[in-house]
Every structure is written in C-alpha cells, then in structure tokens.
Design an enzyme around this catalytic site. Sequence first.
Site, PDB file in Angstrom:
ATOM      1  N   CYS A   1      68.226  43.003  21.653  1.00 28.65           N
ATOM      2  CA  CYS A   1      68.032  43.445  23.031  1.00 28.65           C
ATOM      3  C   CYS A   1      66.714  44.202  23.157  1.00 28.65           C
ATOM      4  O   CYS A   1      65.928  44.269  22.196  1.00 28.65           O
ATOM      5  CB  CYS A   1      69.196  44.323  23.491  1.00 28.65           C
ATOM      6  SG  CYS A   1      69.343  45.843  22.558  1.00 28.65           S
TER       7      CYS A   1
ATOM      8  N   CYS B   1      65.620  46.795  20.508  1.00 32.89           N
ATOM      9  CA  CYS B   1      65.033  46.255  19.275  1.00 32.89           C
ATOM     10  C   CYS B   1      63.556  45.934  19.479  1.00 32.89           C
ATOM     11  O   CYS B   1      62.717  46.218  18.609  1.00 32.89           O
ATOM     12  CB  CYS B   1      65.771  44.989  18.844  1.00 32.89           C
ATOM     13  SG  CYS B   1      67.525  45.226  18.519  1.00 32.89           S
TER      14      CYS B   1
ATOM     15  N   ASP C   1      36.844  28.154  47.744  1.00 32.88           N
ATOM     16  CA  ASP C   1      35.428  27.811  47.696  1.00 32.88           C
ATOM     17  C   ASP C   1      35.285  26.433  48.354  1.00 32.88           C
ATOM     18  O   ASP C   1      36.225  25.635  48.335  1.00 32.88           O
ATOM     19  CB  ASP C   1      34.959  27.761  46.243  1.00 32.88           C
ATOM     20  CG  ASP C   1      33.534  27.272  46.107  1.00 32.88           C
ATOM     21  OD1 ASP C   1      32.665  27.805  46.810  1.00 32.88           O
ATOM     22  OD2 ASP C   1      33.312  26.333  45.320  1.00 32.88           O
TER      23      ASP C   1
ATOM     24  N   ASP D   1      35.905  26.435  41.336  1.00 29.20           N
ATOM     25  CA  ASP D   1      35.684  25.549  40.194  1.00 29.20           C
ATOM     26  C   ASP D   1      34.388  25.814  39.447  1.00 29.20           C
ATOM     27  O   ASP D   1      34.223  25.352  38.330  1.00 29.20           O
ATOM     28  CB  ASP D   1      35.676  24.082  40.658  1.00 29.20           C
ATOM     29  CG  ASP D   1      34.416  23.739  41.438  1.00 29.20           C
ATOM     30  OD1 ASP D   1      33.979  24.584  42.251  1.00 29.20           O
ATOM     31  OD2 ASP D   1      33.862  22.653  41.214  1.00 29.20           O
TER      32      ASP D   1
ATOM     33  N   ASP E   1      31.809  30.893  40.933  1.00 25.07           N
ATOM     34  CA  ASP E   1      33.091  31.382  41.440  1.00 25.07           C
ATOM     35  C   ASP E   1      33.750  32.374  40.484  1.00 25.07           C
ATOM     36  O   ASP E   1      34.733  33.019  40.845  1.00 25.07           O
ATOM     37  CB  ASP E   1      34.069  30.218  41.667  1.00 25.07           C
ATOM     38  CG  ASP E   1      33.551  29.226  42.704  1.00 25.07           C
ATOM     39  OD1 ASP E   1      32.902  29.677  43.661  1.00 25.07           O
ATOM     40  OD2 ASP E   1      33.779  28.019  42.541  1.00 25.07           O
TER      41      ASP E   1
END
Length: 930
Positions: free
Chosen positions: A43, A46, A585, A806, A810
């Site tokens: 859990c 741990c 863009d 792209d 950018d």
Amino acid sequence: DEDIKNAIEDAGFEAEILPEPSNVGTKPRGVLVGQFTIGGMTCAACVNSVEGILRDLPGVSRAVVALATSLGEVEYDPTVISKDDIVNAIEDAGFEASLVQSSEQDKIILGVAGVFNELDVQLIEGILSSLKGVRQFRFDRSSGELEVLFDPEVVSSRSLVDGIEGGSKGKFKLHVMNPYARMTTKDEETSIMFQLFTSSLFLSIPVFLIRVVCPHIPLLDAFLLWRCGPFLMGDWLKWALVSVVQFVIGKRFYVAAGRALRNGSTNMDVLVALGTSASYFYSVGALLYGAITGFWSPTYFETSSMLITFVLLGKYLECLAKGKTSDAIKKLVELAPATALLVVKDNGGNIIGEREVDALLIQPGDILKVLPGAKLPADGVVVWGSSYVNESMVTGESVPVSKEVDSPVIGGTINLHGALHIKATKIGSEAVLSQIISLVETAQMSKAPIQKFADFNMKLKVGINILGAWGDSGREVGELLLEKLVASIFVPTVVTLSLITLLGWYVGGAAGAYPEQWLPENGNYFVFALMFSISVVVIACPCALGLATPTAVMVATGVGASNGVLIKGGDALERAQKVQYVIFDKTGTLTQGKAKVTTVKVFSEMDRGEFLTLVASAEASSEHPLAKAIVEYARHFHFFDENSLTEDSQYSSKGSPISAWLLDVAEFSAVPGRGIQCFIDGKQVLVGNRKLLTESGVSISAHVEQFVVDLEESARTGILAAYDGNVIGVLGVADPLKREAAVVVEGLQKMGVRPVMVTGDNWRTAQAVAREVRIRDVRAEVMPAGKAEVVRSFQKDGSIVAMVGDGINDSPALAAADVGMAIGAGTDIAIEAADYVLMRNNLEDVITAIDLSRKTFSRIRWNYVFAMAYNVVAIPIAAGVLYPSLGIKLPPWAAGACMALSSVSVVCSSLLLRRYKKPRLTTILEITVE
C-alpha cells in the site's frame, strides 16, 4: 612543467603550476538512472517507506516508486553509490529488490546457450579475457546470463558477441536480453500468490468441513469427538492445519507487518496479522484453558484460516488485474522484431551476402533488408526499393504509408508489399519505439496530483476538511497530510475502533444491555465481542485508496499510446481534463505545413524567370517553410520538373547539379518575424513582409500594397521582394488548411473549450484563416517569444491553457502552457517541450487527449468514492451497528473476503478504461448521419 613555466615568465607573463587532481578509483561517469523491481509493497505506506529510504542514500538525487508496477526509478551517482548498494538498502528494509536496467551505455547482458559444465564457464572466461575492450564480466550459471562491462570506443556490442561466438567455434549461442521483455514477463509474484492461495485453500477446506459438515456424519463425528490426550481429535486436527496456514503460508503478513512497524508506519498487513492472530491465539488459549479447568469454550480456528485464504485470493486477483494494466508496454515491446537481416558489403560497397543478427545489436549505418510482411527492425531511411508500410501500431494511422528511396521509416512497423533496404539511423534509446515505451513507462511511474481531489475524500474518511479549509495555498501541505493520514493514521484509527467495539460489546453484555440469546452456543460475552472486533480490523482496507489513482493512470497512458496519443505523466493527464483554452499555432498545425506559391507578380523590368532566380537564390539558405516553397516553385519553373513539387526541397539547396542556376549570395541573415536579407552582385536583396521593407527604408507603392492586401484577404501570405532599395515583385503563398481543422474547432467549442489561433503571419491572412475554421479569438504578427506571452495572458485569471504546435518556434509556448501538445510530425525540440505528443499529424487527437483525460479522472473519482464509501459503510456493519435492529452480522472470514474484494474491484474499475473508444465527431457535434 618547470620549463613551460619559465618560458611563459620569460615572455613577461606570470605562471603557476597547478596541482593535478588525483582521480582515485574510477573516473566519473555522470549520473545514471536505474530501474529496480521492488517486491513486498502492499500500500501507500510501503511506497513512502521505500522512497524515504532511497532518498536518504548518499549519491541518490531522485527516487520514484510506483505501487501499481512494483518498480522504482532511481537517479544516482555511480562514483558515490553502486546499484548493488541500492538493492541492499531496499532489502535491508525488508523488501525484495533487483535491477531491471540502467542508462549505462557500456554494459550488455547476454543470454548464453550451450554452457553445460565448469569447463564451458572457463572457456567463456578465457575468451572474454582475451578480447580487447572488455573491462569486467560476470556469468550467472543459474540464469545463463552473462553481464559484460566494456569500452564502447574500443569494441562494439556486436563485435563482442561475434568474438565470443567465434572464439567458441560456434559452441555458444548468444542473444541480447531485452530489459523491457525481462521486466514485462516477470510474473513471479502472481505465481507465488497463486501457490500460497491454493495451499491455504487446500488446508482451510478440511477445517471448514470439520466445523460445519462433519458433525452431521455420525462416523466422522465420532472420530472427531475421540479424546486423544487433553484435547479432542477434531481440536488437534484444526490446531495443526491452521498453524500451518497461520505461520507458514501467512508468514508474509507477519514479515510485512514487522517491516512496516520497523519503518514507523502501518499498513494492511498489520491489520491482517492482528485479526488472524487474535482469532488464532484466542482459540489456542480456549483449548488450553479448557484442558486446565474443564470449562470448554468454542474455538474459532476456521476464522483465521478462512480469513488468510480470502486475503490471499484477493491478492492473487489483484496481481492478475495489475498485470493487465501494464499490457500497453508489453504490446509495445512485442512490436520490435527479435532479429534482423544485415546486408554484408565488401570494401568496395558491393553486396556479398546477408546474415541474421540480433535486433538489439544493430548499429547506426547498417544496411538492413526487410522482406514483405516482416517488421522493420530499426528507425532509418529507405536506400533501395519501394513499398507500403503499416504504421498504425506506432502512429495510430490506419492507412498504409508509401515508402520510396529517402523515405523515413519507423522500427516496429510492418512492411506490406515490396522488399526494402533501409539504412539504420536511430537505435536503442533514440529509436521512436524505445522513446514511446520510455514515455509510457515514465507516465506510469509518475504520480498524478490527484490528492487535490482528496479534500472531499478526507471528509468521508476522517470527517475533516483540511485541504478545503486551507484552499489552494495549502495544497502541498494537504497532500503530505493525506499520505500521512492514510499511511499512519488510518490503521491506528481502525485498531482503536476495534478496541472500542470489543469494549462496547463486552461491557454492554456484562451490564445486561443485550440478551444472552445473542451469544453463540457455549460462548461468552468476551468471545461475542471479540468476533465483532476482529471483523472491524480485517474489513478496513487502505489498499483500495492506494490503487485508485496509479492503476487508472497506467491504463489511460496505455490506451492513449494505442490511439496515437502519448502522455508524459499523470500530472499532464490531470491538467488536460480542466483545459479551458486551446491555443493553436497556424502554420503546420491548423494548416498542412506544405506551403505552395500560388501567385507571382513582377513590379519591375525583370522578366519572371530572372525575378524567380533572384528570390530563390536569396531564400535557398533559409529553413523556413515559405522559403522552401519559393525555391521549389522557382526550380519547377526553370526545369519543368514534375516530381520536384513532391521531393524534399532541401535537395536543390545542398549542392545538387540543379542548384547551379542559383546566384552567389553574400552576408545572408534571417530576421525573425520579418524575412531574410542578403547581398547579390553587391546589391541588397530583401525578401519578407512589410515590416522588413519599411524598417530597411524601402517604400511600398499604393498599387503594390493593394495587391498584397488582396492576397491576404484570400487567406494567402504576401511576400515582398526588394532589390537595391526598390520593390521588384510579390509572391502569394498559400498553406491549405487540414481537412479536419474546422470540425475539430467546432467540436472543442461543443466540449466547452475555447479555441484561439496565434501566428506570426499578418492580421489579414490570420483573420481569413480564422474565418474558415470559425475561430473568433486571433493573435497575429506574434514573434516566437511572444507566443509564450500570449499563453501567459490567458493564464492570468487562473485558466488552464493548452497549446498545440509543431515547430521549434512553438517550444517556448508549449513549455509555458499548462498542457503542451506537440503534433507528432513536428520537430524533436517541440516534442521534448510538450506534455502530450500526437503521433498522428491529425488535430482530432486534440479532442481525444482531452476526452481521455476527462474519462480517466471521472473513473479515478469513482474509484476514490468507492474506496472511501467502502470503509465508511463497511466498518460500522462489521462493528455490529445493524445487529440489534436487523440481525446483520459479518463473521471475520466474510469481513476478510469483503476487504480482499475491495482492492480487486478498484483495479477492475480502472481496467474498464481499456474499453475506451475515441469520441466520434458526429456525436460531439450532434450530427445525425442518415
């Protein structure tokens, strides 16, 4: 050294001999990243414990541990701490650990076949000792794995394998161990859990039969009632069988509970150990008390054994379900072929044969043959042949892609028709497939800040509103408190409630608050109260809470990868579901990024050919898409080359014979956001927008201005050219919109997201494009650095902003945005700066990314609500709140079954995300298709 010092001083300068730094031991090799499997975690407590141990180690700069994958990623300095030290530190804390892989470039792990005895081992050692460049090696006979540390500047991995196989004269066969495959096929935990469960079930069934069935069978009942020493035979059998279940099969719970307590935390194993021990030791005490006093109380051995059996069943089902969540990585690993056909050439470059090599031994520059129907073994370019390639498994694009000479190819994709020869360019971690696997893996390792939702969860859990009271400013403190509450307070709270339940029912019975008829046969108030108390301990489940988020994030990142959407982490996944603005863009994102010259108008005495030659010569040194379009148009005009419009335009500007028609250019320079300037025949040439010309003192006449305005209003970009201070012509360049752009924009608006367009282009062209796609908010004539400022302007009021781009220009905006989305066909820099990578060059994936994020976090919220509600409802029922009015009572074994199934149900809930389907635009837009 002294002579050099004296010579410098003789020249009139001062000199001093610096002491040479002494490098004791190994030379620094930089920071390494290692991946380790960590077993025994149950859990969040741990996970916190392991992370704390790792972060406290000297030389460790970062450590992240994931419960759902049982993996830890550690960034460490190998000059300070070794991977073995890290493994030992984890094991000293009571967990299991082993190295999966590291970022070392000078190590290879090989599987060796053909080793049968000690002489074979000595032969391998002798061969390796004689090979140049081998620094260190270790052979593990049990696993057949050979680990070799070598100098990559002296010997390559393929030469190393060839040397070993050649030195043994073919006796040994070697293959490279794929670290990803080694990791994904590691199902030992599931196998162990199944063995424990079946063993516990095998021993628990007789105990259950002795208690429930055998008393109704006279012969068996007589045997069980036969007194053997101080106890009945039935008691001896139950004691023996349950002792094996409790201390042999259930040993893992005691070990894990001890480990948690030793590290100052508590977890589910503590609850299981407490509940089963209470039942077991009470039963043993009841037997001993009966033997001494003659007063026999009922025993509850079956409670302990059945409880452990049900918990192990839950753990086994949980392991199976968690294995399903990592299917994405398994499928990606399986895409890569195991071997490749290497084309062998002589010194003259002539093909002399082929040989099969391990795909992990491919080197850059290798020429590889790919047969029809075979998978491409590496990223590269086609050097011979033509075919169609199915790239759907990597990009999500279902239509096969045509591949000819110079076409790029991706490793793991499938060659459909003709044979191809490809030149390998990217291998190992640089390959697209490896990067996708790494991205998915990193995303699954990351922790989504889902604790931001935990303010309402903690209201349900503890009844306080810590995070809500502090607001956003206290969010970080709240997150830390949440971990502490779950890991440190939840279990002690449950134990306290269990004691209150025990005391309440015992004191209530002794005080006559309920009738004696409620007591079991031969029972007493203490036993009656103890059963309620044990049920409270074992029904509480903190594990469901710990699994609610990581399992859903794992499944979502895998589903995203299979749909061509790569998500870099849980935090990005969370932010995307709250996006309010999507900034696009223009060039290459909303448009196809394939600009074409549509109009040429000469405003001087030059003829069209001279004008195009001059402008193309000036633009040939530029990498801008518009510049490439102009050079392509000019080349096509001069040579009527039908194929030139589809070939890479760089061909004409990199010294090909056709480029001989270009004029010599001097003092070329690109002006960001303006255009280019240079000198041809000693006269200045300007090619760009109005700002470039006016800032350079070139006047633009009214009829030229009107021509440019007409171009811009028809969604084309007007590029002006000036020579020796005079405007000589204008070119109109158009970049067609992507066919899905307008529909995607409308779809986003229907989803409640506001689209925005930002571009460096002029206002008229920008507004004309925006009209076509129906974007109302436009920002034009924005410099690359200004795009990031546009993003920040939308973030000022706290809005969540996504940026889709792209290009290199950018990248600042992608990094500044809350969610950066890079179109997969874009540049490596843009992809590096983004949070999402859209592998297909398709804007519909923007909607997919946002929709997947929303669906994932809807699922996580349901997981959290269930995990919280389960404990809030289940604990009172287990405590017997409904027993006085409705007679509903949960025996401990039934409470254990409920606890086990709660974790399984949360994981299965997350697995429902595997059924995710990309949203149909017709559905979003509410279009009825006849």
